[in-house]
Design an enzyme around this catalytic site. Structure first.
Site, PDB file in Angstrom:
ATOM      1  N   SER A 185      -2.411  -1.845   1.872  1.00  0.00           N
ATOM      2  CA  SER A 185      -2.297  -3.304   1.807  1.00  0.00           C
ATOM      3  C   SER A 185      -1.554  -3.691   0.537  1.00  0.00           C
ATOM      4  O   SER A 185      -0.866  -2.854  -0.046  1.00  0.00           O
ATOM      5  CB  SER A 185      -3.696  -3.936   1.859  1.00  0.00           C
ATOM      6  N   ASN A 186      -1.682  -4.923   0.084  1.00  0.00           N
ATOM      7  CA  ASN A 186      -1.047  -5.352  -1.160  1.00  0.00           C
ATOM      8  C   ASN A 186      -1.927  -6.382  -1.858  1.00  0.00           C
ATOM      9  O   ASN A 186      -2.986  -6.745  -1.349  1.00  0.00           O
ATOM     10  CB  ASN A 186       0.359  -5.890  -0.894  1.00  0.00           C
ATOM     11  N   ARG A 187      -1.486  -6.868  -3.021  1.00  0.00           N
ATOM     12  CA  ARG A 187      -2.347  -7.690  -3.874  1.00  0.00           C
ATOM     13  C   ARG A 187      -2.328  -9.181  -3.537  1.00  0.00           C
ATOM     14  O   ARG A 187      -2.821 -10.000  -4.294  1.00  0.00           O
ATOM     15  CB  ARG A 187      -1.962  -7.486  -5.342  1.00  0.00           C
TER      16      ARG A 187
END
Ligand code: CTP
Length: 407
Positions: free
Chosen positions: A210-212
């Site tokens: 995923s990402n932030r």
């Protein structure tokens, strides 16, 4: 112009464990241009000291009616009369009772009696108090008189109990205040599709890529669009945020799911705003069972479909807006992206700067349009950026339709 420019507010804080959240609320209100005077009850001072509020508001904090340092009785009545709104957050059951029955035994309750502007109360209380017949009756009485009393949120409470009693999100309080103070309806009749948050691409049943992204920017846009009268569909990857009341909410996990939801809802939308940070790749083969550790692991990744480019290519008639996160050669990369994706407007974040963009509360963006326009917005809270983006989109679209800029 910020949404609360020129507004004079009183922020009342009462003795609840949620009093610390009033600090964030104050920051948001001043960020939107409001001049805020904070008024603490004696019990609120036990939770958060006046120095924090004084520093952030740039004004003396009012608390005790008989404090020789506080303005005299005449002045505090004048202050309450001048204020465009009094916001009480958090408000205890005790404050609700006093406000409903006109008791004025301290500064805040006296301000509430003298107030001429809007009154907005965001309650926070423990256990089953919100459901108590006395509280229900007080809330009903206040609402009858035109006071806006927000519903507390359900969830874990300070006592360890769980129930309806949590202070609503700062974002929801701000939206409610903007709604009562600036009933701008310039998006009435618009159907806006917003995507927000990250996507999660499974590696196995328990792990993912995923990402932030926090989703704050997209949720801010959805809230602002709702307040301004639009019908909003929010397609969201997993976030910690509360879906805005009034939106059609479509939760998704993966980029594939987001693509399906977007393609389903895009026809009929007048504006599509893709604020989501779609994971660029997904594992080519997600394992059906949990992968065992203690050995090297190679995961083969495959690119996800570019949802934004696909929506743009379908030419549904919607005004299409994308977001870009860039770290270097920001303007040049962004211009290339605007063209490659075939969209109308690109909102560009420079994610190399600290404190803005990904997972931050503030943002500073550059808006590029396909007709060559460039419009920079100064650093401000994501709520303020959301409003400014929507206003800019309307202006660009109106200019294109009015042939003031060449297609
Ligand atoms: N986007 C999308 N589908 C993807 C990737 C991105 O719809 N698979 C959308 C995002 O929602 C955003 C925009 O494309 O509106 C820009 O994404 P960006 O962060 O610039 O990623 P990429 O387009 O993949 O470009 P880069 O190669 O710079 O990462």
């Amino acid at each position: 112009m910020a949404a609360l420019d020129g507004k004079e507010l009183i922020l009342g804080v009462t003795g609840s464990i949620a009093a610390y959240k009033a600090v964030y609320l104050l920051r948001e209100l001043t960020g939107l241009g409001a001049r805020v005077t904070v008024c603490l009850t004696e019990h609120a001072r036990e939770f958060v000291g006046p120095l924090t509020f004084r520093t952030l508001s740039g004004r003396p904090v009012l608390s005790n009616l008989f404090d020789p340092q506080s303005p005299d009785a005449v002045e505090h009545v004048a202050l309450a009369e001048r204020a465009h709104a009094v916001v009480v957050a958090p408000a205890t059951a005790n404050l609700l009772a006093k406000a409903a029955h006109g008791i004025a035994d301290d500064f805040l309750t006296t301000v509430l009696l003298a107030a001429r502007g809007q009154v907005l109360i965001a309650p926070a209380m423990d256990g089953g108090m919100w459901d108590h017949a006395a509280v229900r009756a007080n809330v009903a009485l206040l609402r009858e008189r035109g006071v806006t009393v927000l519903e507390p949120e359900a969830g874990a409470l300070a006592s360890g109990l769980s129930g309806k009693g949590r202070l609503p999100d700062v974002e929801a309080i701000v939206e409610a205040l903007l709604g009562v103070l600036t009933p701008q309806r310039d998006l009435a009749g618009e159907r806006i599709l917003v995507t927000a948050g990250p996507t999660r691409e499974p590696i196995d049943p328990v792990r993912y890529i995923s990402n932030r992204s926090s989703g704050k920017m997209g949720y801010g846009i959805a809230r602002a669009a709702l307040r301004r009268g639009a019908d909003v569909t929010l397609v969201s990857g997993p976030t910690a945020l509360t879906p805005p009341a009034g939106a059609v909410f479509v939760p998704v996990q993966t980029a594939e799911e987001m693509r399906e939801a977007v393609l389903q809802h895009a026809p009929g939308a007048s504006i599509v705003i893709k604020a989501a940070a779609v994971a660029d790749w997904r594992p080519k083969h997600a394992a059906n069972t949990k992968i065992k550790t203690k050995q090297d692991l190679t995961i083969e990744l495959t690119p996800n479909p570019d949802i934004l480019a696909e929506v743009a290519a379908r030419r549904t008639g919607a005004f299409i807006v994308g977001f870009a996160a860039e770290t270097n050669e920001v303007a040049a990369n962004a211009k290339a992206k605007l063209k490659a994706k075939g969209i109308d407007v690109l909102v560009v974040n420079d994610v190399s700067q600290a404190g803005i963009g990904f997972d931050a509360d503030d943002n500073e963006v550059l808006l590029l349009d396909r007709w060559g326009g460039e419009h920079g917005l100064p650093r401000m809270s994501k709520a303020a950026v959301a409003d400014a983006i929507l206003s800019h989109l309307l202006a660009v679209r109106a200019a294109v339709r009015g042939d003031r800029i060449k297609r």
